[in-house]
Design a protein around this motif. Sequence first.
Motif, short mmCIF file in Angstrom:
data_model
loop_
_atom_site.label_atom_id
_atom_site.label_comp_id
_atom_site.label_asym_id
_atom_site.label_seq_id
_atom_site.Cartn_x
_atom_site.Cartn_y
_atom_site.Cartn_z
N ALA A 178 -7.14 61.52 62.14
CA ALA A 178 -8.30 61.92 61.35
C ALA A 178 -8.76 60.77 60.45
O ALA A 178 -9.96 60.54 60.28
CB ALA A 178 -7.96 63.15 60.50
N GLU A 179 -7.81 60.04 59.90
CA GLU A 179 -8.14 58.88 59.07
C GLU A 179 -8.89 57.84 59.89
O GLU A 179 -9.90 57.27 59.45
CB GLU A 179 -6.85 58.27 58.51
CG GLU A 179 -7.03 56.96 57.75
CD GLU A 179 -7.41 57.16 56.30
OE1 GLU A 179 -7.53 56.16 55.58
OE2 GLU A 179 -7.59 58.32 55.88
N ILE B 169 0.35 57.55 54.85
CA ILE B 169 0.15 58.58 55.87
C ILE B 169 1.26 58.44 56.90
O ILE B 169 1.43 57.39 57.51
CB ILE B 169 -1.22 58.43 56.55
CG1 ILE B 169 -2.34 58.61 55.52
CG2 ILE B 169 -1.37 59.43 57.69
CD1 ILE B 169 -3.72 58.33 56.06
N GLY C 70 1.97 61.24 59.20
CA GLY C 70 1.76 62.21 60.27
C GLY C 70 0.74 61.73 61.28
O GLY C 70 -0.32 61.22 60.89
N GLU D 107 -1.35 63.29 63.41
CA GLU D 107 -2.66 63.94 63.44
C GLU D 107 -3.49 63.56 62.22
O GLU D 107 -4.70 63.34 62.32
CB GLU D 107 -2.50 65.45 63.55
CG GLU D 107 -1.95 65.91 64.89
CD GLU D 107 -2.73 65.32 66.06
OE1 GLU D 107 -3.99 65.37 66.05
OE2 GLU D 107 -2.09 64.78 66.99
N ARG D 108 -2.85 63.51 61.07
CA ARG D 108 -3.59 63.08 59.87
C ARG D 108 -4.05 61.64 60.02
O ARG D 108 -5.15 61.28 59.59
CB ARG D 108 -2.70 63.23 58.63
CG ARG D 108 -3.46 62.90 57.35
CD ARG D 108 -2.58 62.99 56.13
NE ARG D 108 -3.23 62.39 54.98
CZ ARG D 108 -2.60 62.03 53.87
NH1 ARG D 108 -1.29 62.25 53.76
NH2 ARG D 108 -3.25 61.48 52.88
#
Length: 253
Positions: free
Chosen positions: A182-183, A174, A176, A178-179
């Motif tokens: 979320a994770e 990952i 990014g 923002e991702r």
Amino acid sequence: MPRPAGGPTGPQSVDRALEILDVVADAAGPVGARELARRLGCSLSTVYHLLAPLTARGHLARTADGYAPGPRVASLHRSYRRHLGLDPRAAELLPRLRRATGAEAYLSAYRDGRIVMTDSTVPVTDREHPFLPGPETRAHATAHGKVLLAGVPRPARRRYLAEHGMARYTGRTITGAERFEAELAGVRAQGFAVSIGEADPAFTCLAAVLPGGAGVPDGALHAVSVSLPTADFLRRRGEIRAAVARAAAGRLC
């Protein structure tokens, strides 16, 4: 280990003494004075001048084959663990978790914007293993890094990621922000973190935070984790997750 970009960070003799310690620590075996002089790009007499106090203070030991880490290193490691607030009994979790899962086990800590793997069951002779004790710069791609970053305030997390970046190690990493947030929301919801081939394509890691207690400094977090081949993890994920949860809760016998 090369010098940090920008040149020495202190007086040249101090910088070179630290370089000697780094070279010896990273070597597979004892390192001779001539090799140290070659690696540092300085004279042999300068190296001997620096080796004398390092050896006298126990940071290095002189052997028939060269210089090796000295007895003072063990004391410094114990002191470091104490300042992190790690319960001395925490290390006992690792061999039990190793026996319970057949996976390599690790202790990691976050404090003051740094993540460090402090201990593991990986044999000290295995220098090629993808997860070894020391400063962690791949936190966004490892289970122990995720579970620790999930527990710190978002501004501190942003500072950590800004300093270390979010490099892509595999196609699963990952990268990014923002991702990644979320994770971490999922990590907080489920109580554990998983990294399936994100730091190394062949390995999966699973981690859980250890509960805080007396002696743990404000803002410090500790985690226990395991790593194993991804195919093995996918076949045994429920068993592995349960064992790590028991270890984190101190119920692993």
